[in-house]
Design an enzyme around this catalytic site. Structure first.
Site, PDB file in Angstrom:
ATOM      1  N   ASN A   9       0.862  -1.181   0.000  1.00  0.00           N
ATOM      2  CA  ASN A   9       0.000   0.000   0.000  1.00  0.00           C
ATOM      3  C   ASN A   9       0.903   1.238   0.000  1.00  0.00           C
ATOM      4  O   ASN A   9       1.486   1.586   1.028  1.00  0.00           O
ATOM      5  CB  ASN A   9      -0.895  -0.041   1.251  1.00  0.00           C
ATOM      6  N   LYS A  11       0.015   4.238  -0.385  1.00  0.00           N
ATOM      7  CA  LYS A  11      -0.695   5.407   0.169  1.00  0.00           C
ATOM      8  C   LYS A  11      -0.501   6.626  -0.748  1.00  0.00           C
ATOM      9  O   LYS A  11      -0.395   6.461  -1.950  1.00  0.00           O
ATOM     10  CB  LYS A  11      -0.248   5.664   1.610  1.00  0.00           C
ATOM     11  N   HIS A  94      -9.810   0.883   4.910  1.00  0.00           N
ATOM     12  CA  HIS A  94      -8.498   1.064   5.542  1.00  0.00           C
ATOM     13  C   HIS A  94      -8.659   2.025   6.731  1.00  0.00           C
ATOM     14  O   HIS A  94      -9.483   2.945   6.684  1.00  0.00           O
ATOM     15  CB  HIS A  94      -7.502   1.625   4.516  1.00  0.00           C
ATOM     16  N   GLU A 166      -5.636  -5.005  10.766  1.00  0.00           N
ATOM     17  CA  GLU A 166      -4.655  -3.935  10.953  1.00  0.00           C
ATOM     18  C   GLU A 166      -5.032  -3.128  12.192  1.00  0.00           C
ATOM     19  O   GLU A 166      -5.878  -2.222  12.109  1.00  0.00           O
ATOM     20  CB  GLU A 166      -4.663  -2.997   9.744  1.00  0.00           C
ATOM     21  N   GLY A 172       1.648   2.428  10.725  1.00  0.00           N
ATOM     22  CA  GLY A 172       2.539   3.580  10.536  1.00  0.00           C
ATOM     23  C   GLY A 172       3.191   4.083  11.807  1.00  0.00           C
ATOM     24  O   GLY A 172       3.710   5.195  11.842  1.00  0.00           O
ATOM     25  N   SER A 212       2.998  -1.783  10.623  1.00  0.00           N
ATOM     26  CA  SER A 212       4.431  -1.705  10.942  1.00  0.00           C
ATOM     27  C   SER A 212       5.172  -3.012  10.673  1.00  0.00           C
ATOM     28  O   SER A 212       6.035  -3.425  11.452  1.00  0.00           O
ATOM     29  CB  SER A 212       4.629  -1.255  12.391  1.00  0.00           C
ATOM     30  N   GLY A 233       2.688  -1.064   4.388  1.00  0.00           N
ATOM     31  CA  GLY A 233       2.743   0.345   4.023  1.00  0.00           C
ATOM     32  C   GLY A 233       4.193   0.776   3.848  1.00  0.00           C
ATOM     33  O   GLY A 233       4.809   0.562   2.805  1.00  0.00           O
ATOM     34  N   GLY A 234       4.760   1.375   4.893  1.00  0.00           N
ATOM     35  CA  GLY A 234       6.100   1.968   4.837  1.00  0.00           C
ATOM     36  C   GLY A 234       7.155   1.106   4.164  1.00  0.00           C
ATOM     37  O   GLY A 234       7.877   1.582   3.274  1.00  0.00           O
TER      38      GLY A 234
HETATM   39  P1  PGA Z   1       2.477   0.457   7.716  1.00  0.00           P
HETATM   40  O1  PGA Z   1       1.049   0.593   7.007  1.00  0.00           O
HETATM   41  O2  PGA Z   1       3.081  -0.836   7.207  1.00  0.00           O
HETATM   42  O3  PGA Z   1       3.243   1.657   7.279  1.00  0.00           O
HETATM   43  O4  PGA Z   1       2.228   0.392   9.178  1.00  0.00           O
HETATM   44  C1  PGA Z   1       0.220  -0.517   6.864  1.00  0.00           C
HETATM   45  C2  PGA Z   1      -1.044  -0.124   6.153  1.00  0.00           C
HETATM   46  O5  PGA Z   1      -1.489   1.015   6.295  1.00  0.00           O
HETATM   47  O6  PGA Z   1      -1.639  -0.930   5.434  1.00  0.00           O
END
Ligand code: PGA
Length: 257
Positions: A9, A11, A94, A166, A172, A212, A233-234
């Site tokens: 993702n 974003k 989400h 999640e 994040g 995360s 995400g990240g």
């Molecule tokens: P993250 O995001 O891995 O940066 O925590 C996960 C997500 O929003 O799906």
């Protein structure tokens, strides 16, 4: 044991040209494994160009969001019917949509239905906030999100569904949830799916963890029974780390195809 599903993702990151460069690098790093399905969710603006640039056998595409009506006077929105043929998956509900843009279960339910109507597999995201957790209400919150989101879908549709657990406090933040706790939540999610759609569907539904996830902690989730993959995400914005993480999915326990 089905394939592991790894969803990136991105974003609101990467312009169209940055996405193109990134895909170029990623395609060079990522090894192909028959037992891992990789899905990329770029900004909607880049879906078309990324789609032209990628091989569907290597990467499938997902929308990060869409509006549930198929067309009409909804300025600024994109519908699932416009995404039809371009993406195979779409994130729905989400935590950033729920908490920054105030999406409610009824919007989410409508989006799940719109995705199915348009041949797109929804990835229903559920998860409790830190407050829900502190109040001991995590289970109830997730339960309500699942009931709310899956209202009116058939067992046939539910078979292909993806549910991503999640925890909002983990998205994040660098605070990933303990794999043992995730395993318990995933069991509860499957129990609920069984209750709604029957035992066969509860085994077929793919359940992911997100929040995360890094190269260091990914393996613990991937090796946990009942977890079919990750929503990232990240870490998905680091082409090298993401490619390594895909290899971990291939090496996960129970993957033997
Ligand atoms: P993250 O995001 O891995 O940066 O925590 C996960 C997500 O929003 O799906």
């Amino acid at each position: 044991m089905g394939k592991k599903l790894i969803i990136a993702n991105w974003k609101m990151n990467l312009s169209i040209s940055e996405a193109s460069l990134f895909i170029h690098r990623l395609a060079g790093f990522v090894e192909r494994h028959n037992d891992v399905e990789i899905v990329l969710a770029p900004t909607a603006l880049a879906l078309q160009s990324v789609s032209l640039q990628t091989d569907r056998h290597q990467f499938k595409l997902a929308a990060q969001n869409f509006y549930w009506r198929d067309q009409g006077p909804y300025t600024g929105e994109i519908s699932a019917s416009q995404l039809r043929g371009l993406v195979q998956y779409a994130l729905v509900g989400h935590s950033e949509r729920r908490h920054v843009f105030n999406e409610r279960d009824r919007d989410i339910k409508n989006k799940v239905q719109a995705a199915y109507r348009n041949g797109i597999t929804p990835v229903l995201c559920v998860g409790e906030t830190a407050t829900d957790r502190a109040l001991g209400e995590a289970g109830d919150v997730i339960h309500d999100q699942i009931i709310g989101g899956l209202n009116n879908i058939t067992s046939g549709e539910a078979e292909t569904l993806v549910i991503a657990y999640e925890p909002v406090w983990a998205v994040g933040t660098g605070n990933n949830a303990a794999p043992s706790e995730v395993a318990e939540v995933v069991k509860a999610i499957r129990r609920q799916v069984k209750h709604l759609f029957g035992a066969a569907v509860s085994k077929q539904v793919r359940v992911l963890y997100g929040g995360s996830v890094t190269l260091d902690n990914a393996q613990d989730y991937l090796d946990t029974e009942g977890i079919d993959g990750l929503l990232i995400g990240g870490t998905s914005l680091d082409a090298y780390a993401f490619a390594k993480l895909v290899n971990k999915a291939h090496e996960a326990k129970g993957n033997n195809s």
